[in-house]
Design a protein around this motif. Structure first.
Motif, mmCIF file in Angstrom:
data_model
loop_
_atom_site.group_PDB
_atom_site.id
_atom_site.type_symbol
_atom_site.label_atom_id
_atom_site.label_comp_id
_atom_site.label_asym_id
_atom_site.label_seq_id
_atom_site.Cartn_x
_atom_site.Cartn_y
_atom_site.Cartn_z
ATOM 1 N N ILE A 173 0.866 -1.178 0.000
ATOM 2 C CA ILE A 173 0.000 0.000 0.000
ATOM 3 C C ILE A 173 0.899 1.222 0.000
ATOM 4 O O ILE A 173 1.593 1.502 0.983
ATOM 5 C CB ILE A 173 -0.935 0.004 1.226
ATOM 6 C CG1 ILE A 173 -1.796 -1.258 1.259
ATOM 7 C CG2 ILE A 173 -1.809 1.257 1.217
ATOM 8 C CD1 ILE A 173 -2.691 -1.442 0.054
ATOM 9 N N ASN A 174 0.910 1.946 -1.098
ATOM 10 C CA ASN A 174 1.802 3.095 -1.213
ATOM 11 C C ASN A 174 1.363 4.251 -0.322
ATOM 12 O O ASN A 174 2.175 4.839 0.401
ATOM 13 C CB ASN A 174 1.858 3.583 -2.664
ATOM 14 C CG ASN A 174 2.431 2.549 -3.602
ATOM 15 O OD1 ASN A 174 3.249 1.718 -3.216
ATOM 16 N ND2 ASN A 174 1.980 2.585 -4.840
ATOM 17 N N HIS A 175 0.068 4.579 -0.412
ATOM 18 C CA HIS A 175 -0.435 5.782 0.274
ATOM 19 C C HIS A 175 -1.882 5.537 0.663
ATOM 20 O O HIS A 175 -2.699 5.140 -0.161
ATOM 21 C CB HIS A 175 -0.336 6.982 -0.678
ATOM 22 C CG HIS A 175 -0.842 8.270 -0.100
ATOM 23 N ND1 HIS A 175 -0.016 9.150 0.565
ATOM 24 C CD2 HIS A 175 -2.066 8.827 -0.085
ATOM 25 C CE1 HIS A 175 -0.732 10.200 0.953
ATOM 26 N NE2 HIS A 175 -1.977 10.017 0.574
ATOM 27 N N LEU A 176 -2.173 5.767 1.932
ATOM 28 C CA LEU A 176 -3.537 5.596 2.416
ATOM 29 C C LEU A 176 -3.972 6.896 3.096
ATOM 30 O O LEU A 176 -3.490 7.233 4.172
ATOM 31 C CB LEU A 176 -3.612 4.430 3.414
ATOM 32 C CG LEU A 176 -4.987 4.123 3.993
ATOM 33 C CD1 LEU A 176 -5.963 3.724 2.893
ATOM 34 C CD2 LEU A 176 -4.885 3.014 5.041
ATOM 35 N N GLU A 177 -4.859 7.637 2.440
ATOM 36 C CA GLU A 177 -5.381 8.887 2.992
ATOM 37 C C GLU A 177 -6.736 8.615 3.626
ATOM 38 O O GLU A 177 -7.612 8.010 3.003
ATOM 39 C CB GLU A 177 -5.515 9.936 1.889
ATOM 40 C CG GLU A 177 -5.994 11.286 2.387
ATOM 41 C CD GLU A 177 -6.076 12.290 1.248
ATOM 42 O OE1 GLU A 177 -5.006 12.820 0.857
ATOM 43 O OE2 GLU A 177 -7.185 12.521 0.731
ATOM 44 N N ILE A 178 -6.902 9.045 4.876
ATOM 45 C CA ILE A 178 -8.107 8.726 5.635
ATOM 46 C C ILE A 178 -8.698 10.009 6.214
ATOM 47 O O ILE A 178 -7.984 10.806 6.833
ATOM 48 C CB ILE A 178 -7.798 7.765 6.797
ATOM 49 C CG1 ILE A 178 -6.933 6.594 6.330
ATOM 50 C CG2 ILE A 178 -9.078 7.269 7.439
ATOM 51 C CD1 ILE A 178 -6.380 5.769 7.464
ATOM 52 N N MET A 179 -9.991 10.207 6.015
ATOM 53 C CA MET A 179 -10.693 11.332 6.618
ATOM 54 C C MET A 179 -11.969 10.834 7.292
ATOM 55 O O MET A 179 -12.548 9.836 6.863
ATOM 56 C CB MET A 179 -11.079 12.377 5.565
ATOM 57 C CG MET A 179 -9.941 13.186 5.004
ATOM 58 S SD MET A 179 -10.559 14.453 3.860
ATOM 59 C CE MET A 179 -9.019 15.192 3.327
ATOM 60 N N PRO A 180 -12.412 11.526 8.335
ATOM 61 C CA PRO A 180 -13.729 11.213 8.892
ATOM 62 C C PRO A 180 -14.814 11.731 7.955
ATOM 63 O O PRO A 180 -14.566 12.615 7.123
ATOM 64 C CB PRO A 180 -13.730 11.971 10.221
ATOM 65 C CG PRO A 180 -12.842 13.140 9.976
ATOM 66 C CD PRO A 180 -11.770 12.648 9.050
ATOM 67 N N THR A 181 -16.024 11.224 8.082
ATOM 68 C CA THR A 181 -17.092 11.649 7.179
ATOM 69 C C THR A 181 -17.499 13.104 7.390
ATOM 70 O O THR A 181 -18.134 13.693 6.510
ATOM 71 C CB THR A 181 -18.331 10.752 7.357
ATOM 72 O OG1 THR A 181 -18.720 10.745 8.736
ATOM 73 C CG2 THR A 181 -18.030 9.327 6.917
ATOM 74 N N CYS A 182 -17.117 13.690 8.517
ATOM 75 C CA CYS A 182 -17.447 15.102 8.739
ATOM 76 C C CYS A 182 -16.485 16.041 8.025
ATOM 77 O O CYS A 182 -16.693 17.258 8.019
ATOM 78 C CB CYS A 182 -17.448 15.417 10.239
ATOM 79 S SG CYS A 182 -15.842 15.228 11.030
ATOM 80 N N GLN A 183 -15.456 15.494 7.403
ATOM 81 C CA GLN A 183 -14.445 16.321 6.733
ATOM 82 C C GLN A 183 -14.516 16.090 5.234
ATOM 83 O O GLN A 183 -14.829 14.983 4.781
ATOM 84 C CB GLN A 183 -13.047 15.966 7.252
ATOM 85 C CG GLN A 183 -11.930 16.880 6.775
ATOM 86 C CD GLN A 183 -10.589 16.504 7.398
ATOM 87 O OE1 GLN A 183 -10.321 15.343 7.684
ATOM 88 N NE2 GLN A 183 -9.749 17.495 7.631
ATOM 89 N N GLY A 184 -14.248 17.129 4.467
ATOM 90 C CA GLY A 184 -14.281 16.991 3.019
ATOM 91 C C GLY A 184 -13.494 18.098 2.357
ATOM 92 O O GLY A 184 -12.592 18.683 2.959
ATOM 93 N N PHE A 185 -13.844 18.415 1.133
ATOM 94 C CA PHE A 185 -13.113 19.402 0.346
ATOM 95 C C PHE A 185 -13.998 20.612 0.070
ATOM 96 O O PHE A 185 -15.223 20.505 0.026
ATOM 97 C CB PHE A 185 -12.634 18.789 -0.970
ATOM 98 C CG PHE A 185 -11.779 17.577 -0.777
ATOM 99 C CD1 PHE A 185 -10.441 17.709 -0.451
ATOM 100 C CD2 PHE A 185 -12.309 16.307 -0.895
ATOM 101 C CE1 PHE A 185 -9.643 16.597 -0.258
ATOM 102 C CE2 PHE A 185 -11.530 15.178 -0.707
ATOM 103 C CZ PHE A 185 -10.193 15.330 -0.387
#
Length: 249
Positions: free
Chosen positions: A227-239
């Protein structure tokens, strides 16, 4: 497996150490606060070996490695978790001393630990470097300046390790968490517990257990999977849209 975890005195590091120990793996838990490490070892039992170590000191790292018991020396997984953010002021007002501390810990410390452990992994043709960066390494925001840059270093370093290690059975992965609570991160950054608590008001952030689960999953995949890169955010966060500063007309 033998798992070497930096920054295991709290937050992600402590959670990762617990996760691997609970599954029967031997964990070398390192950090600067001996009483925290001893408490972790008391909680998890003989699967955790507490080792006092400062990642900003090459001498401290080398001494920690040299003093490992013989049956704890063949490290299978290195989790480079030790890191911190200091301050939220804009670059022209930020503390140079805080910048230097972040670089020494997040960049130099991570690189030094890796360089001292990696050769034996390559020699044995097995091992895994798991680096903990941040979504701040990919997405800029006001006040992140050197912290964000240091985490971008971690991401790029992880990818370049993958380039150097191609063809070996040594893996390199980067985990980039977004908003995460239940750790000391914001308390250290803001030096104000009340202000730190406000960061998470009305949110359900990621937890140390979430990141520990991710690290364990990455480390226990079949040996040919990286696994090169695993980006994780909670569902309350976005763009959101790019910021535009508008001046009065």
């Amino acid at each position: 497996m033998i798992v070497f975890v930096t920054g295991a005195t709290s937050g992600f590091g402590a959670g990762i150490a617990r996760k691997f120990a609970q599954h029967g793996h031997k964990v070398i838990a390192t950090g600067r606060r001996e009483e925290r490490l001893q408490a972790l070892a008391a909680e998890c039992g003989t699967n955790v070996l507490p080792v006092v170590m400062d990642v900003t000191s090459q001498q401290s790292i080398q001494a920690a490695l040299d003093n490992l018991p013989a049956d704890w020396r063949e490290i299978d997984v290195l989790v480079n978790n030790a890191g911190l953010a200091l301050g939220v002021k804009p670059a022209h007002e930020a503390s140079l001393a805080q910048w230097e501390t972040m670089i020494a810990t997040n960049c130099q410390g991570l690189a030094t630990v890796t360089r001292l452990i990696l050769p034996d992994m390559v020699k044995r043709d097995r091992g895994h470097i798991i680096n903990i960066s941040s979504s701040a390494g990919a997405y800029a925001y006001p006040g992140a300046n050197v912290y964000g840059a240091s985490k971008a270093f971690v991401d790029q370093f992880s990818k370049n390790l993958r380039a150097d290690l191609a063809g070996t059975n040594v893996r390199s992965s980067n985990i980039a968490p977004g908003l995460a609570g239940g750790t000391e991160f914001s308390n250290v950054r803001l030096n104000d517990d009340a202000a730190a608590a406000k960061v998470y008001e009305g949110t359900t952030p990621l937890t140390a257990e979430d990141i520990a689960e991710s690290a364990y999953w990455i480390a226990t995949l079949p040996a040919h999977v990286n696994i090169n890169h695993l980006e994780i955010m909670p569902t309350c966060q976005g763009f959101g849209p790019l910021f535009i500063k508008r001046h009065p007309t």
